[in-house]
Design a protein around this motif. Structure first.
Motif, PDB file in Angstrom:
ATOM      1  N   ASP A 168       0.865  -1.187   0.000  1.00 12.10           N
ATOM      2  CA  ASP A 168       0.000   0.000   0.000  1.00 12.10           C
ATOM      3  C   ASP A 168       0.898   1.232   0.000  1.00 12.10           C
ATOM      4  OD1 ASP A 168      -2.251  -1.616   0.184  1.00 12.10           O
ATOM      5  OD2 ASP A 168      -2.607  -1.196   2.307  1.00 12.10           O
ATOM      6  N   THR A 169       0.313   2.374  -0.301  1.00 11.14           N
ATOM      7  CA  THR A 169       1.079   3.614  -0.272  1.00 11.14           C
ATOM      8  C   THR A 169       0.453   4.610   0.696  1.00 11.14           C
ATOM      9  OG1 THR A 169      -0.171   4.590  -2.108  1.00 11.14           O
ATOM     10  CG2 THR A 169       1.844   3.375  -2.672  1.00 11.14           C
ATOM     11  N   VAL A 170       1.274   5.557   1.115  1.00  8.55           N
ATOM     12  CA  VAL A 170       0.793   6.733   1.838  1.00  8.55           C
ATOM     13  C   VAL A 170       1.118   7.942   0.963  1.00  8.55           C
ATOM     14  CG1 VAL A 170       0.962   5.761   4.166  1.00  8.55           C
ATOM     15  CG2 VAL A 170       2.930   6.968   3.199  1.00  8.55           C
ATOM     16  N   LYS A 171       0.236   8.913   0.977  1.00  4.05           N
ATOM     17  CA  LYS A 171       0.490  10.153   0.260  1.00  4.05           C
ATOM     18  C   LYS A 171       1.446  10.992   1.091  1.00  4.05           C
ATOM     19  CE  LYS A 171      -3.921  10.363  -2.110  1.00  4.05           C
ATOM     20  NZ  LYS A 171      -5.138  11.132  -2.377  1.00  4.05           N
ATOM     21  N   THR A 172       2.319  11.707   0.412  1.00  6.95           N
ATOM     22  CA  THR A 172       3.230  12.586   1.127  1.00  6.95           C
ATOM     23  C   THR A 172       2.923  14.034   0.778  1.00  6.95           C
ATOM     24  OG1 THR A 172       4.991  12.728  -0.533  1.00  6.95           O
ATOM     25  CG2 THR A 172       5.030  10.806   0.938  1.00  6.95           C
ATOM     26  N   ALA A 173       3.433  14.931   1.593  1.00 11.20           N
ATOM     27  CA  ALA A 173       3.323  16.367   1.352  1.00 11.20           C
ATOM     28  C   ALA A 173       4.721  16.960   1.398  1.00 11.20           C
ATOM     29  CB  ALA A 173       2.434  17.014   2.403  1.00 11.20           C
ATOM     30  N   ILE A 174       4.973  17.905   0.525  1.00 11.93           N
ATOM     31  CA  ILE A 174       6.263  18.596   0.521  1.00 11.93           C
ATOM     32  C   ILE A 174       6.092  19.913   1.256  1.00 11.93           C
ATOM     33  CG2 ILE A 174       8.007  19.700  -0.918  1.00 11.93           C
ATOM     34  CD1 ILE A 174       7.296  17.569  -3.067  1.00 11.93           C
ATOM     35  N   HIS A 175       6.829  20.070   2.332  1.00  7.46           N
ATOM     36  CA  HIS A 175       6.814  21.316   3.103  1.00  7.46           C
ATOM     37  C   HIS A 175       8.041  22.120   2.719  1.00  7.46           C
ATOM     38  CE1 HIS A 175       4.223  19.200   6.368  1.00  7.46           C
ATOM     39  NE2 HIS A 175       3.525  19.559   5.303  1.00  7.46           N
ATOM     40  N   ASP A 176       7.833  23.389   2.439  1.00  5.61           N
ATOM     41  CA  ASP A 176       8.947  24.230   2.026  1.00  5.61           C
ATOM     42  C   ASP A 176       8.934  25.527   2.818  1.00  5.61           C
ATOM     43  OD1 ASP A 176      11.240  24.865   0.680  1.00  5.61           O
ATOM     44  OD2 ASP A 176      10.343  24.802  -1.311  1.00  5.61           O
ATOM     45  N   PHE A 177      10.061  26.167   2.860  1.00  3.98           N
ATOM     46  CA  PHE A 177      10.238  27.401   3.619  1.00  3.98           C
ATOM     47  C   PHE A 177      10.472  28.516   2.607  1.00  3.98           C
ATOM     48  CE2 PHE A 177      11.745  23.682   5.900  1.00  3.98           C
ATOM     49  CZ  PHE A 177      10.853  23.693   6.975  1.00  3.98           C
ATOM     50  N   GLU A 178       9.406  29.255   2.314  1.00 10.06           N
ATOM     51  CA  GLU A 178       9.433  30.217   1.219  1.00 10.06           C
ATOM     52  C   GLU A 178       9.224  31.656   1.680  1.00 10.06           C
ATOM     53  OE1 GLU A 178       7.848  27.572  -2.425  1.00 10.06           O
ATOM     54  OE2 GLU A 178       6.321  27.965  -0.902  1.00 10.06           O
ATOM     55  N   GLY A 179       9.455  31.910   2.959  1.00 10.03           N
ATOM     56  CA  GLY A 179       9.340  33.269   3.472  1.00 10.03           C
ATOM     57  C   GLY A 179       7.978  33.624   4.039  1.00 10.03           C
ATOM     58  N   ASP A 180       7.069  32.667   4.062  1.00  9.72           N
ATOM     59  CA  ASP A 180       5.755  32.908   4.656  1.00  9.72           C
ATOM     60  C   ASP A 180       5.828  32.747   6.174  1.00  9.72           C
ATOM     61  OD1 ASP A 180       4.402  33.213   2.097  1.00  9.72           O
ATOM     62  OD2 ASP A 180       4.724  31.054   1.859  1.00  9.72           O
ATOM     63  N   GLN A 181       4.729  33.005   6.856  1.00 16.11           N
ATOM     64  CA  GLN A 181       4.730  32.890   8.311  1.00 16.11           C
ATOM     65  C   GLN A 181       4.925  31.450   8.785  1.00 16.11           C
ATOM     66  OE1 GLN A 181       1.012  34.925   9.139  1.00 16.11           O
ATOM     67  NE2 GLN A 181       2.142  36.749   9.795  1.00 16.11           N
ATOM     68  N   THR A 182       4.616  30.505   7.949  1.00 20.17           N
ATOM     69  CA  THR A 182       4.863  29.097   8.247  1.00 20.17           C
ATOM     70  C   THR A 182       5.264  28.412   6.947  1.00 20.17           C
ATOM     71  OG1 THR A 182       3.991  27.122   9.358  1.00 20.17           O
ATOM     72  CG2 THR A 182       2.454  28.334   7.930  1.00 20.17           C
ATOM     73  N   TYR A 183       5.501  27.130   6.994  1.00 20.04           N
ATOM     74  CA  TYR A 183       5.891  26.393   5.804  1.00 20.04           C
ATOM     75  C   TYR A 183       4.728  26.322   4.814  1.00 20.04           C
ATOM     76  CZ  TYR A 183       3.479  22.671   8.344  1.00 20.04           C
ATOM     77  OH  TYR A 183       2.554  21.952   9.035  1.00 20.04           O
ATOM     78  N   SER A 184       5.062  26.173   3.543  1.00 17.28           N
ATOM     79  CA  SER A 184       4.031  25.917   2.542  1.00 17.28           C
ATOM     80  C   SER A 184       3.883  24.401   2.397  1.00 17.28           C
ATOM     81  CB  SER A 184       4.400  26.550   1.198  1.00 17.28           C
ATOM     82  OG  SER A 184       5.593  25.993   0.701  1.00 17.28           O
ATOM     83  N   GLU A 185       2.754  23.977   1.855  1.00 14.52           N
ATOM     84  CA  GLU A 185       2.502  22.546   1.710  1.00 14.52           C
ATOM     85  C   GLU A 185       2.015  22.265   0.292  1.00 14.52           C
ATOM     86  OE1 GLU A 185       0.928  19.581   4.873  1.00 14.52           O
ATOM     87  OE2 GLU A 185      -0.827  20.443   3.906  1.00 14.52           O
ATOM     88  N   LYS A 186       2.696  21.321  -0.358  1.00  5.61           N
ATOM     89  CA  LYS A 186       2.367  20.942  -1.725  1.00  5.61           C
ATOM     90  C   LYS A 186       2.243  19.420  -1.792  1.00  5.61           C
ATOM     91  CE  LYS A 186       5.214  24.764  -3.387  1.00  5.61           C
ATOM     92  NZ  LYS A 186       5.549  25.267  -2.071  1.00  5.61           N
ATOM     93  N   PRO A 187       1.497  18.913  -2.760  1.00  7.35           N
ATOM     94  CA  PRO A 187       1.417  17.450  -2.904  1.00  7.35           C
ATOM     95  C   PRO A 187       2.797  16.862  -3.170  1.00  7.35           C
ATOM     96  CG  PRO A 187      -0.238  18.536  -4.271  1.00  7.35           C
ATOM     97  CD  PRO A 187       0.672  19.610  -3.747  1.00  7.35           C
TER      98      PRO A 187
END
Length: 186
Positions: free
Chosen positions: A43-62
């Protein structure tokens, strides 16, 4: 001696914090079994990519789909030498699973090496294993660390901290330090 390592993860685990340690530990000769409650090998789990782009918190992408290679319902924590807890969104709901909490406690009770990164501290806090320990995590998790009796290590995002058998780091930019320290205690 190569270790048999358990990785507990779940849907929307942080992509880098799951795939990089999984592949690195395999590449260094260790066996890594990645499991998720309610899922089986293949089976698989979906992952999220968290990045640090200067916002107040991390961004989240598929992210990617990460294939599990072991079945949670067949997992016996006592046969493993170490534990890895990736961050991301997964620890947020994994901490409500009593079987997961019991597995985490086993590694601490037995004094086995544990590596947790980012939001993985939420799972450690819920398991009640941080009292008297120093633990780093994503800064938004500092409250969980201190509320559970731990000392939050406010370190650079590229650093890691070892407290006995526990290695922690704030986020994936710390992979070189985090994995180096974890490999040293394996």
């Amino acid at each position: 001696m190569m270790a048999r390592i358990l990785m507990i993860t779940g849907d929307f685990t942080e992509d880098y914090e799951t795939m990089v340690p999984f592949q690195t530990l395999l590449a260094t000769g260790h066996q890594v079994d990645a499991v998720c409650p309610g899922k089986k090998a293949g089976d698989t789990v979906k992952t999220a990519i968290h990045d640090f782009e200067g916002d107040q918190t991390y961004s989240e992408k598929p992210g990617h789909n990460f294939a599990l290679n072991a079945t949670f319902s067949e997992t016996d924590a006592t046969v493993y030498d170490a534990l890895v807890v990736p961050g991301g969104r997964a620890p947020e709901y994994l901490r409500m699973n009593n079987e997961v909490l019991d597995m985490v406690r086993h590694f601490f009770d037995a004094g086995k090496p544990v590596a947790a990164i980012c939001h993985g501290a939420q799972l450690l806090a819920a398991a009640g294993v941080l009292r008297g320990r120093t633990c780093s995590a994503y800064p938004a998790c500092a409250y969980e660390v201190t509320a559970s009796g731990g000392t939050f290590a406010d370190i650079a995002v590229t650093e890691a901290v070892t407290d006995g058998n526990l290695v922690t780091a704030p986020a994936w930019p710390a992979h070189p330090a985090w994995l180096k320290q974890f490999l040293a205690i394996l």
